[in-house]
Design a protein around this motif. Structure first.
Motif, PDB file in Angstrom:
ATOM      1  N   ARG A 160       1.169  -1.217   0.007  1.00 60.12           N
ATOM      2  CA  ARG A 160      -0.348  -0.043  -0.064  1.00 60.12           C
ATOM      3  C   ARG A 160       0.749   1.388   0.061  1.00 60.12           C
ATOM      4  N   ARG A 161       2.205   1.289   1.074  1.00 58.17           N
ATOM      5  CA  ARG A 161       3.025   2.314   0.629  1.00 58.17           C
ATOM      6  C   ARG A 161       3.394   2.555  -0.385  1.00 58.17           C
ATOM      7  N   ASP A 162       3.363   1.644  -1.506  1.00 54.59           N
ATOM      8  CA  ASP A 162       4.239   1.770  -2.976  1.00 54.59           C
ATOM      9  C   ASP A 162       2.995   2.388  -3.798  1.00 54.59           C
ATOM     10  N   ALA A 163       1.845   1.590  -3.362  1.00 58.58           N
ATOM     11  CA  ALA A 163       0.878   2.119  -4.433  1.00 58.58           C
ATOM     12  C   ALA A 163       0.740   3.651  -4.279  1.00 58.58           C
ATOM     13  N   ILE A 164       0.696   4.355  -2.974  1.00 53.53           N
ATOM     14  CA  ILE A 164       0.664   5.631  -2.413  1.00 53.53           C
ATOM     15  C   ILE A 164       2.041   6.866  -2.875  1.00 53.53           C
ATOM     16  N   THR A 165       3.092   5.194  -2.920  1.00 50.76           N
ATOM     17  CA  THR A 165       4.174   6.860  -3.086  1.00 50.76           C
ATOM     18  C   THR A 165       3.750   6.848  -4.613  1.00 50.76           C
ATOM     19  N   LYS A 166       3.145   5.773  -5.563  1.00 49.92           N
ATOM     20  CA  LYS A 166       3.768   6.022  -6.518  1.00 49.92           C
ATOM     21  C   LYS A 166       2.598   7.134  -7.742  1.00 49.92           C
ATOM     22  N   LEU A 167       2.423   6.753  -6.777  1.00 53.22           N
ATOM     23  CA  LEU A 167       0.442   8.255  -7.459  1.00 53.22           C
ATOM     24  C   LEU A 167       1.273   9.697  -6.678  1.00 53.22           C
ATOM     25  N   MET A 168       1.744   9.348  -5.489  1.00 52.92           N
ATOM     26  CA  MET A 168       1.960  10.707  -5.093  1.00 52.92           C
ATOM     27  C   MET A 168       3.276  10.890  -5.667  1.00 52.92           C
ATOM     28  N   CYS A 169       4.390  10.641  -6.339  1.00 48.75           N
ATOM     29  CA  CYS A 169       5.373  11.113  -6.655  1.00 48.75           C
ATOM     30  C   CYS A 169       5.727  10.776  -8.428  1.00 48.75           C
ATOM     31  N   ASP A 170       4.740  10.054  -8.721  1.00 47.84           N
ATOM     32  CA  ASP A 170       5.108   9.408  -9.963  1.00 47.84           C
ATOM     33  C   ASP A 170       4.192  10.313 -11.424  1.00 47.84           C
ATOM     34  N   LEU A 171       3.342  10.004  -9.491  1.00 45.31           N
ATOM     35  CA  LEU A 171       1.289  10.474 -10.790  1.00 45.31           C
ATOM     36  C   LEU A 171       0.899  10.116 -11.868  1.00 45.31           C
ATOM     37  N   THR A 172       1.537   8.891 -11.667  1.00 45.41           N
ATOM     38  CA  THR A 172       0.892   7.210 -11.879  1.00 45.41           C
ATOM     39  C   THR A 172       0.658   5.973 -11.273  1.00 45.41           C
ATOM     40  N   LEU A 173       0.343   4.798 -12.351  1.00 46.96           N
ATOM     41  CA  LEU A 173       0.445   3.613 -11.698  1.00 46.96           C
ATOM     42  C   LEU A 173       0.020   2.318 -12.528  1.00 46.96           C
ATOM     43  N   ASP A 174       1.059   1.899 -13.105  1.00 46.78           N
ATOM     44  CA  ASP A 174       0.638   0.923 -14.011  1.00 46.78           C
ATOM     45  C   ASP A 174       0.576  -0.716 -13.240  1.00 46.78           C
ATOM     46  N   LYS A 175      -0.870  -0.468 -13.355  1.00 43.19           N
ATOM     47  CA  LYS A 175      -1.539  -2.177 -12.637  1.00 43.19           C
ATOM     48  C   LYS A 175      -0.964  -3.213 -13.315  1.00 43.19           C
ATOM     49  N   SER A 176      -0.077  -3.007 -14.637  1.00 44.27           N
ATOM     50  CA  SER A 176       0.147  -4.790 -14.186  1.00 44.27           C
ATOM     51  C   SER A 176       1.512  -4.898 -13.930  1.00 44.27           C
ATOM     52  N   GLN A 177       2.365  -3.565 -13.701  1.00 47.34           N
ATOM     53  CA  GLN A 177       4.303  -3.914 -13.876  1.00 47.34           C
ATOM     54  C   GLN A 177       3.604  -4.089 -11.277  1.00 47.34           C
ATOM     55  N   PHE A 178       2.236  -3.435 -11.378  1.00 50.38           N
ATOM     56  CA  PHE A 178       2.207  -3.762  -9.959  1.00 50.38           C
ATOM     57  C   PHE A 178       1.870  -4.697  -9.575  1.00 50.38           C
ATOM     58  N   GLU A 179       0.893  -5.489 -10.288  1.00 43.28           N
ATOM     59  CA  GLU A 179       0.244  -6.872 -10.553  1.00 43.28           C
ATOM     60  C   GLU A 179       1.344  -7.406  -9.819  1.00 43.28           C
ATOM     61  N   GLN A 180       3.085  -7.646 -10.669  1.00 41.09           N
ATOM     62  CA  GLN A 180       3.876  -8.983 -11.243  1.00 41.09           C
ATOM     63  C   GLN A 180       4.773  -8.942  -9.850  1.00 41.09           C
ATOM     64  N   GLN A 181       4.886  -7.029  -9.553  1.00 42.31           N
ATOM     65  CA  GLN A 181       5.529  -6.692  -8.060  1.00 42.31           C
ATOM     66  C   GLN A 181       5.216  -7.206  -6.834  1.00 42.31           C
ATOM     67  N   TRP A 182       3.910  -7.567  -7.329  1.00 41.67           N
ATOM     68  CA  TRP A 182       3.570  -7.378  -5.317  1.00 41.67           C
ATOM     69  C   TRP A 182       2.757  -9.007  -5.615  1.00 41.67           C
ATOM     70  N   ASN A 183       2.116  -9.582  -6.386  1.00 38.33           N
ATOM     71  CA  ASN A 183       1.895 -10.777  -6.746  1.00 38.33           C
ATOM     72  C   ASN A 183       0.168 -10.849  -5.985  1.00 38.33           C
ATOM     73  N   ILE A 184      -0.681  -9.601  -6.856  1.00 37.82           N
ATOM     74  CA  ILE A 184      -1.758  -9.243  -6.837  1.00 37.82           C
ATOM     75  C   ILE A 184      -2.397  -9.292  -7.532  1.00 37.82           C
ATOM     76  N   THR A 185      -3.883  -9.502  -7.756  1.00 33.73           N
ATOM     77  CA  THR A 185      -4.811  -8.846  -8.885  1.00 33.73           C
ATOM     78  C   THR A 185      -5.407  -7.222  -8.625  1.00 33.73           C
ATOM     79  N   PHE A 186      -4.922  -6.305  -8.878  1.00 33.70           N
ATOM     80  CA  PHE A 186      -4.946  -4.712  -8.759  1.00 33.70           C
ATOM     81  C   PHE A 186      -6.250  -4.393  -8.621  1.00 33.70           C
TER      82      PHE A 186
END
Length: 456
Positions: free
Chosen positions: A368-394
């Motif tokens: 969850r910290r990673d999701a928050i950080t990506k949106l606050m810093c990168d202003l974007t979040l790639d769900k596929s990359q996030f799913e692979q990194q954290w082994n979830i279905t976004f």
């Protein structure tokens, strides 16, 4: 960007600033000095570099708006005594630290670090250099109050290798300054700014604040005109957080003197218009920088990060923080030193660490910290990359968040596609609200939920 009064009113709610996740109110005394000592020893082979934070809590006078852990005193012997314990803490942590770990960043905050006499500034940075492996080209920064500052202070900072400074201005209007007990003339700001430029300090930030008592669009427009003419490299323009239940001295500010919501909205619009026309890039979360600044480049390259020092380009660093109330972190742990000055000094005097409370975060916290950080810093979040990194279905894991974000998409704050979340230009002003959608702690019962300042 044109602001909507209805949206600002809708989203102007209490919420964290997300300099950590979980946020500091959830740190617990059950995680203490022994746990932090073990964590320090076990993470020396992590391959992560270091960022060092030093907290100097002293100020000459009390600013009524202040939300920092500080001590207002003109008795310098308190600072002399404090440095004895601070030096011991630095030495103690350095003895645990692997000598090959590089320090990429040093930051002094407060209080007012330049409360220290020039020779003590030199002595403290020399002690840090003697005990840690400072990387060539490391970022070394310091917060500065222009009042009581001398040319000798600035020269001591320059001679000690400081290459970033942050000058506390807040507002240049005398009526506003009187209402918050911080009197500093335009001439003083120009003089101090000139000293820093003449000393060759390459990066100068100025801190401003909106929402202060008696502040108007016309008065703050005059302040911005003066500041833009000086051309600082960065600007941090914070919303005043009126939290008298946490900071009792804020009761000295009359709530009836604070700008109403329409004025606060107009102040935000003024900021966006004036600083945008002056060429500053709005990073988000109150921060602006010139287009060639490394914060802007890091955001474009998606390497920007956020921690207790705000936005930073030093993403893969553990933070070792020294002094009263200072917060340290590794990848999985946050700890905070004792917040009371006498308690801090007593813990150091007893031969241990100053740790008062902390938390070891879970796998769920980290993702969850990673999701928050990506949106606050990168202003974007790639769900596929996030799913692979954290082994979830976004979409399954964050179903509740996506339901709230769908409403934000209707309001034009975020764009949702099957594979991405993208903060819009307007959404940058609402980053705290967007991040709150991913905060599992906010769904806890009200009696356990900390009270935060409003997001806008």
């Amino acid at each position: 960007m044109k602001l909507s009064a209805s949206l600002l009113e809708k989203y102007n709610q209490p919420g964290p600033r997300y300099t950590s996740y979980p946020t500091a109110p959830y740190f617990a005394e059950s995680f203490g000095a022994t746990d932090w000592s073990v964590e320090l020893q076990q993470t020396q082979g992590s391959g992560r570099d270091l960022s060092l934070y030093v907290h100097i809590p002293f100020c000459d006078t009390l600013c009524y708006y202040c939300g920092c852990n500080m001590v207002a005193t003109r008795n310098y012997t308190k600072a002399t005594e404090y440095l004895v314990y601070l030096f011991q803490e630095i030495t103690r942590i350095a003895e645990i630290t692997a000598p090959d770990r590089k320090v990429r960043q040093i930051h002094w905050g407060g209080g007012t670090p330049t409360y220290l006499h020039p020779d003590d500034i030199s002595r403290l940075i020399a002690h840090i250099r003697a005990h840690f492996n400072i990387a060539e080209g490391a970022e070394i920064g310091c917060e500065i109050d222009p009042r009581e500052l001398t040319h000798e202070h600035v020269q001591a900072l320059a001679d000690s290798g400081f290459n970033r400074v942050s000058l506390g201005v807040q507002d240049l209007n005398l009526t506003v300054q009187q209402a918050v007990n911080r009197i500093q003339s335009v001439e003083l700001i120009h003089e101090v700014y000139g000293w820093m430029r003449d000393a060759g300090i390459p990066s100068i930030n100025m801190d401003l604040m909106v929402g202060l008592p008696h502040q108007t669009v016309a008065s703050f427009d005059d302040t911005l005109t003066q500041i833009i003419a000086m051309s600082p490299d960065r600007l941090a323009v914070f919303n005043y957080a009126h939290v008298p239940w946490l900071k009792k001295h804020q009761t000295l500010i009359q709530e009836s003197d604070l700008p109403d919501l329409p004025t606060r909205i107009a102040l935000q619009q003024l900021l966006l218009d004036r600083l945008g026309l002056a060429g500053y890039v709005y990073i988000g979360m109150d921060h602006y920088a010139k287009p060639d600044d490394e914060l802007v480049k890091a955001q474009q390259q998606q390497t920007l990060y956020r921690n207790f020092q705000g936005y930073t380009t030093h993403k893969d660093c553990d933070i070792y923080a020294f002094g009263v109330s200072a917060i340290s972190q590794t990848d999985e742990v946050y700890v905070q030193n004792a917040k009371n000055l006498a308690e801090y000094q007593q813990r150091i005097a007893q031969g241990g660490l100053a740790t008062e409370r902390g938390i070891r975060i879970s796998y769920e916290d980290r993702l969850r910290r990673d999701a928050i950080t990506k949106l606050m810093c990168d202003l974007t979040l790639d769900k596929s990359q996030f799913e692979q990194q954290w082994n979830i279905t976004f979409d399954v894991h964050f179903a509740d968040a996506l339901a709230t974000l769908a409403d934000m998409q209707t309001d034009g704050l975020i764009t949702l596609t099957p594979n991405t979340l993208q903060v819009t230009e307007s959404g940058r002003l609402f980053l705290r609200n967007i991040a709150m959608c991913f905060d599992a702690y906010l769904s806890q019962p009200d009696k356990l939920t900390p009270r935060y300042s409003r997001t806008l």
